[in-house]
Each structure stands twice: as C-alpha cells, then as structure tokens.
Design a protein around this motif. Structure first.
Motif, PDB file in Angstrom:
ATOM      1  N   TRP A  31       0.846  -1.221  -0.034  1.00  0.00           N
ATOM      2  CA  TRP A  31      -0.187   0.152   0.104  1.00  0.00           C
ATOM      3  C   TRP A  31       1.144   1.208   0.050  1.00  0.00           C
ATOM      4  O   TRP A  31       0.682   2.259  -0.776  1.00  0.00           O
ATOM      5  CB  TRP A  31      -0.708  -0.226   1.073  1.00  0.00           C
ATOM      6  CG  TRP A  31      -2.276  -0.711   0.974  1.00  0.00           C
ATOM      7  CD1 TRP A  31      -2.676  -1.703   1.309  1.00  0.00           C
ATOM      8  CD2 TRP A  31      -3.336   0.142   0.210  1.00  0.00           C
ATOM      9  NE1 TRP A  31      -3.861  -2.078   0.871  1.00  0.00           N
ATOM     10  CE2 TRP A  31      -4.330  -0.760   0.345  1.00  0.00           C
ATOM     11  CE3 TRP A  31      -3.587   1.230  -0.334  1.00  0.00           C
ATOM     12  CZ2 TRP A  31      -5.810  -0.531  -0.243  1.00  0.00           C
ATOM     13  CZ3 TRP A  31      -4.707   1.641  -1.046  1.00  0.00           C
ATOM     14  CH2 TRP A  31      -5.749   0.676  -0.665  1.00  0.00           C
ATOM     15  N   VAL A  32       2.124   1.276   0.915  1.00  0.00           N
ATOM     16  CA  VAL A  32       2.813   2.325   1.142  1.00  0.00           C
ATOM     17  C   VAL A  32       3.631   2.566  -0.280  1.00  0.00           C
ATOM     18  O   VAL A  32       3.765   3.653  -0.784  1.00  0.00           O
ATOM     19  CB  VAL A  32       3.631   2.142   2.261  1.00  0.00           C
ATOM     20  CG1 VAL A  32       4.667   3.172   2.263  1.00  0.00           C
ATOM     21  CG2 VAL A  32       2.952   2.475   3.305  1.00  0.00           C
ATOM     22  N   TRP A  33       4.292   1.384  -0.699  1.00  0.00           N
ATOM     23  CA  TRP A  33       5.431   1.877  -1.620  1.00  0.00           C
ATOM     24  C   TRP A  33       4.729   1.550  -3.243  1.00  0.00           C
ATOM     25  O   TRP A  33       5.390   2.138  -4.075  1.00  0.00           O
ATOM     26  CB  TRP A  33       6.649   0.816  -1.593  1.00  0.00           C
ATOM     27  CG  TRP A  33       7.358   1.002  -0.143  1.00  0.00           C
ATOM     28  CD1 TRP A  33       7.587   0.287   0.915  1.00  0.00           C
ATOM     29  CD2 TRP A  33       8.036   2.343   0.002  1.00  0.00           C
ATOM     30  NE1 TRP A  33       8.050   0.831   1.724  1.00  0.00           N
ATOM     31  CE2 TRP A  33       8.463   2.165   1.088  1.00  0.00           C
ATOM     32  CE3 TRP A  33       8.372   3.524  -0.872  1.00  0.00           C
ATOM     33  CZ2 TRP A  33       9.561   3.200   1.759  1.00  0.00           C
ATOM     34  CZ3 TRP A  33       9.315   4.371  -0.243  1.00  0.00           C
ATOM     35  CH2 TRP A  33       9.917   4.364   1.095  1.00  0.00           C
ATOM     36  N   GLN A  34       3.831   0.768  -3.275  1.00  0.00           N
ATOM     37  CA  GLN A  34       3.269   0.884  -4.604  1.00  0.00           C
ATOM     38  C   GLN A  34       2.066   1.729  -5.017  1.00  0.00           C
ATOM     39  O   GLN A  34       2.062   2.252  -6.067  1.00  0.00           O
ATOM     40  CB  GLN A  34       2.802  -0.739  -5.130  1.00  0.00           C
ATOM     41  CG  GLN A  34       3.986  -1.685  -4.782  1.00  0.00           C
ATOM     42  CD  GLN A  34       3.820  -3.089  -5.196  1.00  0.00           C
ATOM     43  OE1 GLN A  34       2.515  -3.612  -5.310  1.00  0.00           O
ATOM     44  NE2 GLN A  34       4.902  -3.795  -5.610  1.00  0.00           N
ATOM     45  N   ARG A  35       1.199   1.901  -3.910  1.00  0.00           N
ATOM     46  CA  ARG A  35       0.235   2.928  -4.217  1.00  0.00           C
ATOM     47  C   ARG A  35       0.059   4.179  -3.507  1.00  0.00           C
ATOM     48  O   ARG A  35      -0.867   5.045  -3.720  1.00  0.00           O
ATOM     49  CB  ARG A  35      -1.179   1.927  -3.819  1.00  0.00           C
ATOM     50  CG  ARG A  35      -1.076   0.571  -4.279  1.00  0.00           C
ATOM     51  CD  ARG A  35      -2.563  -0.303  -3.984  1.00  0.00           C
ATOM     52  NE  ARG A  35      -3.726   0.357  -4.470  1.00  0.00           N
ATOM     53  CZ  ARG A  35      -5.046  -0.131  -4.390  1.00  0.00           C
ATOM     54  NH1 ARG A  35      -4.989  -1.277  -3.581  1.00  0.00           N
ATOM     55  NH2 ARG A  35      -5.986   0.437  -4.784  1.00  0.00           N
ATOM     56  N   GLY A  36       1.101   4.337  -2.761  1.00  0.00           N
ATOM     57  CA  GLY A  36       1.417   5.800  -2.302  1.00  0.00           C
ATOM     58  C   GLY A  36       0.610   6.119  -1.166  1.00  0.00           C
ATOM     59  O   GLY A  36       0.479   7.294  -0.846  1.00  0.00           O
ATOM     60  N   ALA A  37       0.033   4.935  -0.365  1.00  0.00           N
ATOM     61  CA  ALA A  37      -0.755   5.320   0.961  1.00  0.00           C
ATOM     62  C   ALA A  37       0.209   6.114   1.773  1.00  0.00           C
ATOM     63  O   ALA A  37       1.222   5.959   1.995  1.00  0.00           O
ATOM     64  CB  ALA A  37      -1.202   3.788   1.383  1.00  0.00           C
ATOM     65  N   THR A  38      -0.547   6.988   2.534  1.00  0.00           N
ATOM     66  CA  THR A  38      -0.075   7.827   3.360  1.00  0.00           C
ATOM     67  C   THR A  38      -0.803   7.605   4.990  1.00  0.00           C
ATOM     68  O   THR A  38      -0.210   8.535   5.782  1.00  0.00           O
ATOM     69  CB  THR A  38      -0.071   9.356   3.029  1.00  0.00           C
ATOM     70  OG1 THR A  38      -1.383   9.641   2.729  1.00  0.00           O
ATOM     71  CG2 THR A  38       0.727   9.749   1.844  1.00  0.00           C
ATOM     72  N   THR A  39      -1.733   6.756   4.869  1.00  0.00           N
ATOM     73  CA  THR A  39      -2.268   6.658   5.952  1.00  0.00           C
ATOM     74  C   THR A  39      -2.686   5.212   6.137  1.00  0.00           C
ATOM     75  O   THR A  39      -2.838   4.570   5.140  1.00  0.00           O
ATOM     76  CB  THR A  39      -3.797   7.307   6.299  1.00  0.00           C
ATOM     77  OG1 THR A  39      -4.676   6.767   5.290  1.00  0.00           O
ATOM     78  CG2 THR A  39      -3.720   8.745   6.151  1.00  0.00           C
ATOM     79  N   PHE A  40      -3.080   4.441   7.281  1.00  0.00           N
ATOM     80  CA  PHE A  40      -3.545   3.060   7.509  1.00  0.00           C
ATOM     81  C   PHE A  40      -4.774   3.062   7.248  1.00  0.00           C
ATOM     82  O   PHE A  40      -5.251   1.970   6.622  1.00  0.00           O
ATOM     83  CB  PHE A  40      -3.030   2.690   8.836  1.00  0.00           C
ATOM     84  CG  PHE A  40      -1.397   2.603   8.968  1.00  0.00           C
ATOM     85  CD1 PHE A  40      -0.801   1.293   8.318  1.00  0.00           C
ATOM     86  CD2 PHE A  40      -0.826   3.319   9.630  1.00  0.00           C
ATOM     87  CE1 PHE A  40       0.666   1.244   8.319  1.00  0.00           C
ATOM     88  CE2 PHE A  40       0.604   3.295   9.832  1.00  0.00           C
ATOM     89  CZ  PHE A  40       1.451   2.230   9.030  1.00  0.00           C
ATOM     90  N   ALA A  41      -5.494   4.115   7.462  1.00  0.00           N
ATOM     91  CA  ALA A  41      -7.132   4.037   7.368  1.00  0.00           C
ATOM     92  C   ALA A  41      -7.481   3.877   5.950  1.00  0.00           C
ATOM     93  O   ALA A  41      -8.534   3.192   5.600  1.00  0.00           O
ATOM     94  CB  ALA A  41      -7.640   5.586   7.827  1.00  0.00           C
ATOM     95  N   GLU A  42      -6.681   4.070   4.918  1.00  0.00           N
ATOM     96  CA  GLU A  42      -7.007   4.119   3.628  1.00  0.00           C
ATOM     97  C   GLU A  42      -6.738   2.454   3.020  1.00  0.00           C
ATOM     98  O   GLU A  42      -7.053   2.232   1.905  1.00  0.00           O
ATOM     99  CB  GLU A  42      -6.449   4.942   2.560  1.00  0.00           C
ATOM    100  CG  GLU A  42      -4.894   4.724   2.563  1.00  0.00           C
ATOM    101  CD  GLU A  42      -4.257   5.913   2.147  1.00  0.00           C
ATOM    102  OE1 GLU A  42      -4.002   5.918   0.734  1.00  0.00           O
ATOM    103  OE2 GLU A  42      -3.832   6.983   3.052  1.00  0.00           O
ATOM    104  N   MET A  43      -6.279   1.552   3.710  1.00  0.00           N
ATOM    105  CA  MET A  43      -5.713   0.391   3.552  1.00  0.00           C
ATOM    106  C   MET A  43      -6.928  -0.531   3.590  1.00  0.00           C
ATOM    107  O   MET A  43      -7.330  -1.389   4.472  1.00  0.00           O
ATOM    108  CB  MET A  43      -4.408  -0.279   4.266  1.00  0.00           C
ATOM    109  CG  MET A  43      -3.314   0.755   4.063  1.00  0.00           C
ATOM    110  SD  MET A  43      -1.900   0.181   5.266  1.00  0.00           S
ATOM    111  CE  MET A  43      -0.761   1.480   4.701  1.00  0.00           C
ATOM    112  N   LYS A  44      -7.857  -0.641   2.606  1.00  0.00           N
ATOM    113  CA  LYS A  44      -9.209  -1.192   2.684  1.00  0.00           C
ATOM    114  C   LYS A  44      -9.199  -2.570   2.882  1.00  0.00           C
ATOM    115  O   LYS A  44     -10.368  -3.214   3.498  1.00  0.00           O
ATOM    116  CB  LYS A  44     -10.348  -0.556   1.463  1.00  0.00           C
ATOM    117  CG  LYS A  44     -10.274   0.983   1.575  1.00  0.00           C
ATOM    118  CD  LYS A  44     -10.934   1.400   2.872  1.00  0.00           C
ATOM    119  CE  LYS A  44     -11.308   2.991   2.876  1.00  0.00           C
ATOM    120  NZ  LYS A  44     -11.473   3.508   3.974  1.00  0.00           N
TER     121      LYS A  44
END
Ligand code: SAH
Length: 375
Positions: free
Chosen positions: A41-54
């Motif tokens: 989520w972080v490195w491939q999709r650029g997530a910046t919060t855990f909340a968005e890791m659906k």
C-alpha cells in the motif's frame, strides 16, 4: 537499523524493511501477511495513512496506526529549467532543505537523489561541500524522493533511472543508503531494476566493497584527477584513501564480474584538462572494464574554477575513445535553476511552479495520491 521513533513512540514505517515490519506486526498479534499488504500500500500505491488500506481489517489498521507513522517529505517548491530539467525542493520534518533533480533525456527519465543534508567530504569545487554535513538522511527520506515524484508524474510517464548523485556522499550514510536501495529494488516496493540504479562515491573504499557484496547496483566513482597530488588538492578524501588504493580496489570489486564501473571526471580548466591528463588517465584505467564520464565544470561565482572550452573537452574525449576507452561527456542540464552537478544546496524557491498540481495523476484513492505540500 534505527527505527526513528517519534516523540509519541511510533516508528517510521518507511525506514523499516519488510522483515522488520513483519516482526513488528507479529508483535501486535496480527498475521504476517498483513505486513506485506501494508508495505505494498505504501510503496506501490502511495498510501499515507493506514485508514485507507481497505483490504486490511479495521482493528489491524488501528493497531498499525498506533505502532507506526508514515512520513512524507514536505515540498517547498518545484523549479523547472528551460531544458526540461526539474528540481524539487523538500523540507525534512526537522526543517532541513534537500533537493532532487529530474532529468528527461530521450526515452530516459533519470532522478538524481540526495542522501545527506550537506556533505562532509569537502571537495573544494563542489557547492554542497560548503554546507558541511548537517545530518544523514533516513531511509524513508531517501526513498520518499522517487515515491513522491512518481506520484506527480503525468500518465504514461515513469522514472526510468535513479542516480545517487544529489546532495551528500551516499556511502558515508551506508546503512540508510542500503535500506533505501532495498526499497528501490524490491518488486514489492518501488521495483527498479538494479541495472537502472547507480551509486556515486568520492571513493570510500571499504564501503564500496561492502556495497558491491550486498547489492548488484551500478557504481560510479568521482575520480576527478590523474595524480595523487592533483586529487589531494581538490578531494580531501584522498588523504584517507589514496588514488592508488582506490583504483586497486576498483580492479578487484566483486561487481566487476558483470558490470562496468563508471569513472566521473570533472574537467576544470588548466587544472586537469591537459592532454597529459588524458594520457595519464588512460594508463590509470588500463585493463579495467570502465566507462569514463567527463563532466565539464559548472561554474559559480564563489569559485575561481573555470570550465574548459568545448574543444578541449572534445580533444580529451577523442584521445580516450581512439584508444578504446568508452567515454562520454555529460551535458550540463538545469543550469538556470542551479540543478547541475555541484550546484545543489543553494536553492531559491521564489520561481517555484505548481508542478504537482499541473501534473498530478489521480491516484488509486481518487484524491490525488501524494502531492506536494505547497502544490
Ligand atoms: N558524493 C558523491 C555523489 C555526488 S555526485 C560523489 O562525489 O560522487 C556529484 C558529482 O558532481 C560528482 O562526480 C562531483 O565530482 C561532481 N561535481 C561537483 N561539483 C561540480 C561542478 N561544479 N561541476 C561539475 N561537476 C561537479
């Protein structure tokens, strides 16, 4: 590996390796595969919060959020050169300025990444050296540069090459560099081929050896001289590792079995640009599988050093090429925005553009992915 806890005790998620995240997650009582999910989520999709890791259970996301934070670099501005080179000015969370330079060249898009705030090597010709070393960059700060820039690229555009040639001496920040390189190379993270990643060094011999044993990235060595005296005059590191020791080490690096080492040679008028230098350089590199990259000096008002004429650079190159040495000249890029080699560290963001908002790609979350704080 340091985990860079914040005041609230949470760990820097982006400075941890996948193994380290897995053991942390196990400690939280969650299944191991959650670590890989969050990592992607972080490195491939650029997530910046855990909340968005659906696809991760809400309770696990909450536990992760208590254990880690996901840092991003604040962007202070983006400067665009007439030649298409783009310089990004970043601010670390403790207020330091660092820079990355994106250089389009034909079908290549090369990102030049910084590894330290300032530099301790004090090469006399280099502006970054004037700053001295303020601090090492964390793995997350080294890897956030390509991650955040990638998020702002126009559709269909991607960074093809990474060169560790921005501010700092990457091998002086060895452990953090290696951790960031693992993120660059991991297929679960940024996914760059080792053929497309180059580490440039003043020649820290033991670290060069260690790096090439650990990772198959390309190595570039800033040689910049053809005698010990000459090199000593401009690169203080020569006192610690003589040129003879450096070249001997280059001949025996494990990486040499499958790669060519690149020697960078900054050409300074009436200092190291004579035909005698070309002849000595040819002898010094004899028998090595190498590439030589001539960099005509980028002048600046705080130095007396002059760039040699184009003819002089051409003659130097021709001498080597005629003797079978692979030798190219690095064209100066981004001179109008102080983004060329040796010019990083004196940024003025007054002419910054809104590059991120102009180029912004709508990310998987539909909110513009990771943008620029000021864009
Ligand atoms: N510390 C590493 C990474 C920096 S790369 C290294 O020295 O290799 C920056 C490159 O730019 C180096 O090859 C350096 O020798 C070169 N350089 C520094 N100042 C320069 C200038 N004013 N003009 C041209 N090249 C310069």
């Amino acid at each position: 590996m340091p985990r860079y806890p914040r005041a609230d005790g949470r760990l820097d998620f982006k400075s941890l390796t996948l193994d380290e995240i897995e053991s942390e997650i196990a400690g939280l009582g969650s299944e191991k595969f959650r670590a890989l999910q969050a990592y992607k989520w972080v490195w491939q999709r650029g997530a910046t919060t855990f909340a968005e890791m659906k696809n991760i259970l809400t309770s696990v996301r909450a536990a992760m959020d208590e254990r880690f934070y996901i840092p991003v670099l604040a962007c202070d501005g983006v400067l665009e050169s007439a030649d298409g080179t783009t310089k990004f000015l970043w601010r670390t969370d403790d207020g330091y300025a660092i820079e990355s330079v994106l250089i389009p060249d034909g079908d290549r898009l090369t990102l030049c990444v910084s590894s330290q705030v300032g530099c301790a090597m004090a090469c006399t010709f280099c502006l970054t050296g004037d700053l001295g070393l303020k601090r090492h960059l964390r793995p997350s700060e080294i890897a956030n540069q390509p991650l955040q820039i990638r998020a702002g690229l126009a559709p269909g555009t991607r960074i093809t090459n990474i060169v560790m040639m921005g501010m700092g001496e990457p091998l002086h920040n060895f452990d953090n560099l290696v951790a960031a390189l693992r993120t660059y190379l991991s297929a679960d993270a940024l996914g760059f081929s080792h053929r497309r990643v180059t580490v440039s060094t003043v020649g820290l011999v033991p670290a060069m050896q260690k790096l090439t044993e650990l990772l198959p990235v390309n190595l570039a060595v800033s040689l910049n001289a053809t005698t010990e005296e000459q090199r000593l005059a401009v690169m203080p590191i020569t006192r610690k590792h003589s040129m003879a020791e450096l070249l001997e080490a280059c001949r025996t690096l494990p990486i040499m079995h499958h790669k060519r080492i690149t020697f960078e040679y900054v050409m300074m008028a009436d200092f190291n640009d004579a035909m005698e230098d070309a002849a000595r350089l040819f002898l010094l590199l004899g028998g090595m599988k190498t590439k030589v990259n001539l960099i005509p000096y980028n002048e600046n008002p705080s130095r007396d050093i002059k760039r040699p004429s184009d003819q002089r650079v051409y003659d130097f190159q021709t001498f080597l090429v005629e003797r079978g040495v692979q030798c190219s000249v690095r064209h100066t890029r981004g001179i109008d925005i102080s983004a060329a080699c040796g010019q990083l560290g004196k940024a003025d963001s007054r002419s910054a553009t809104d590059w991120f908002s102009r180029n912004r790609v709508i990310g998987p979350r539909g909110d513009g992915a990771i943008g620029c704080a000021s864009g």
